[in-house]
Write a protein that holds these residues in place. Structure first.
Motif, PDB file in Angstrom:
ATOM      1  N   HIS A  99      -4.435-101.626  52.055  1.00 27.06           N
ATOM      2  CA  HIS A  99      -3.375-102.130  52.007  1.00 27.06           C
ATOM      3  C   HIS A  99      -1.917-101.734  52.006  1.00 27.06           C
ATOM      4  O   HIS A  99      -2.093-100.423  52.298  1.00 27.06           O
ATOM      5  CB  HIS A  99      -3.312-102.906  50.459  1.00 27.06           C
ATOM      6  N   CYS A 110       2.034-107.104  49.623  1.00 29.80           N
ATOM      7  CA  CYS A 110       1.346-106.203  50.509  1.00 29.80           C
ATOM      8  C   CYS A 110       1.801-106.282  51.907  1.00 29.80           C
ATOM      9  O   CYS A 110       1.857-107.566  52.430  1.00 29.80           O
ATOM     10  CB  CYS A 110      -0.216-106.857  50.488  1.00 29.80           C
ATOM     11  N   GLU A 157       0.035-105.005  54.729  1.00 26.23           N
ATOM     12  CA  GLU A 157      -1.010-104.514  55.683  1.00 26.23           C
ATOM     13  C   GLU A 157      -1.904-105.665  55.720  1.00 26.23           C
ATOM     14  O   GLU A 157      -2.464-106.028  54.680  1.00 26.23           O
ATOM     15  CB  GLU A 157      -1.449-103.344  55.310  1.00 26.23           C
ATOM     16  N   CYS A 208      -5.135-107.650  55.191  1.00 32.66           N
ATOM     17  CA  CYS A 208      -6.089-106.925  54.504  1.00 32.66           C
ATOM     18  C   CYS A 208      -7.018-108.281  54.281  1.00 32.66           C
ATOM     19  O   CYS A 208      -8.011-107.933  53.379  1.00 32.66           O
ATOM     20  CB  CYS A 208      -5.585-106.595  52.991  1.00 32.66           C
ATOM     21  N   HIS A 210      -4.199-112.079  52.488  1.00 34.00           N
ATOM     22  CA  HIS A 210      -3.274-111.173  52.629  1.00 34.00           C
ATOM     23  C   HIS A 210      -1.664-111.863  52.176  1.00 34.00           C
ATOM     24  O   HIS A 210      -0.874-111.084  51.590  1.00 34.00           O
ATOM     25  CB  HIS A 210      -3.485-110.774  53.939  1.00 34.00           C
ATOM     26  N   MET A 239      -0.768-111.909  48.626  1.00 35.48           N
ATOM     27  CA  MET A 239      -0.896-110.760  47.817  1.00 35.48           C
ATOM     28  C   MET A 239       0.536-110.234  47.317  1.00 35.48           C
ATOM     29  O   MET A 239       0.932-109.066  48.035  1.00 35.48           O
ATOM     30  CB  MET A 239      -1.802-109.595  48.657  1.00 35.48           C
TER      31      MET A 239
HETATM   32 CU   LIG Z   1      -3.233-106.404  50.750  1.00 39.34          CU
END
Ligand SMILES: [Cu+2]
Length: 328
Positions: free
Chosen positions: A141, A183, A185, A187, A191, A194
């Motif tokens: 992440h 977040c 990245e 994931c 995502h 997040m």
């Molecule tokens: Cu993430």
């Protein structure tokens, strides 16, 4: 683009400097190109090859020295910033140490020196540099609070043999306020959901927050409900000194900015539903709010609709009293 701390400010200043230099170079080069195109174009009746010029010492020195100066002007502050950004605060006694653990799809924040662990809302004091150690419990992440600093990857830190690099970085938030974190990245399925919040509070409020986090757990008053809550929820979650910390710590969840990071709780000057309504929406169907998360459906935990509502009501009332000008 709206920095709220020295790290983000330094990064924005670097971007401004680089972009300004690039725009000036672009304008000068394009202006010269336009001038040459007009001035030296073939005139009517002109058939002979123009005079061929090769090598001009003065010009060559100019177009070597100017870029060299520009590169130095860019390099000096960049290297200065880099060493400031890379400074290690993990042994600094004046810094607040925070361990960040990213999970699909939530954030765990623990304060090893204070013995406190929380989730989703990172509470920090305005007067300290916050020193972060970042890891992930699953995939990669990236921890990002745009108004406070650039992003930093969180790598898996589970098994010894597969251990990824533990990243460190720092920022501070001298202005009281709530900052949005993401977040950064890709994931998994949720995502985009997040998110987390960084809440910068006065040193006084921070101390009160720590004290209230360390207070004994508040369980549902109804003994039967408390038993249900312990067996169904505290097998993964923790409140105060009770339960285990596999899932997000729920201590004082009623005071947080959001439920499950995406359902904003109403606050002064902020749109949103009540904490209780958000908790109900989340608890009745967690997969609808955040697809692919680890939270089981309440029916799998043997909870009836009424019990879920009662737990939501209890959690909404589980508040931490630490904000001086709190609306509640
Ligand atoms: Cu993430």
């Amino acid at each position: 683009m709206n920095p709220q701390g020295p790290v983000a400010q330094g990064q924005l200043d670097l971007m401004k400097l680089a972009i300004t230099i690039m725009i000036v170079v672009l304008l000068v080069v394009f202006a010269i190109a336009a001038y040459v195109l007009v001035k030296f174009r073939r005139k009517k009746g002109q058939t002979e090859v123009p005079e061929q010029v090769e090598g001009n010492f003065k010009l060559e020195v100019i177009w070597t020295v100017i870029p060299l100066i520009l590169v130095i002007v860019l390099a000096v502050p960049t290297v200065q910033q880099l060493s400031a950004l890379g400074k290690d605060y993990t042994k600094d006694e004046n810094a607040l140490q925070v361990k960040v653990t990213a999970h699909q799809y939530w954030w765990e924040f623990s304060y090893p020196d204070l013995g406190v662990t929380t989730a989703q809302d990172l509470i920090i004091p305005t007067d300290k540099t916050i020193s972060f150690v970042l890891n992930s419990s699953d995939v990669v992440h990236s921890f990002w609070v745009p108004s406070l600093s650039g992003k930093m990857d969180t790598n898996f830190a589970g098994d010894e043999d597969k251990k990824g690099t533990t990243n460190k970085f720092h920022f501070s938030a001298p202005n009281e306020g709530v900052y949005r974190g993401k977040c950064a990245e890709l994931c998994g399925a949720s995502h985009a959901f997040m998110e987390f919040k960084v809440k910068s509070v006065s040193p006084d409020e921070f101390d009160k927050w720590v004290a209230s986090m360390k207070a004994p757990a508040v369980l549902p008053e109804d003994a039967q409900l408390a038993e249900k809550f312990k067996s169904a929820c505290l097998s993964c979650h923790a409140v105060g000194d009770q339960g285990i910390a596999v899932g997000p710590n729920l201590t004082g969840i009623g005071s947080r900015e959001s439920v499950a990071s995406m359902l904003l709780n109403e606050r002064e000057g902020q749109e949103g539903a009540s904490v209780e309504d958000n908790l109900k929406e989340w608890l009745h169907n967690p997969q609808k709010v955040k697809p692919g998360n680890q939270m089981p459906d309440p029916s799998e935990l043997g909870l009836t609709t009424d019990e879920v509502d009662a737990i939501a009501e209890y959690l909404a009332g589980y508040k931490l009293d630490y904000e001086t000008n709190s609306a509640d």
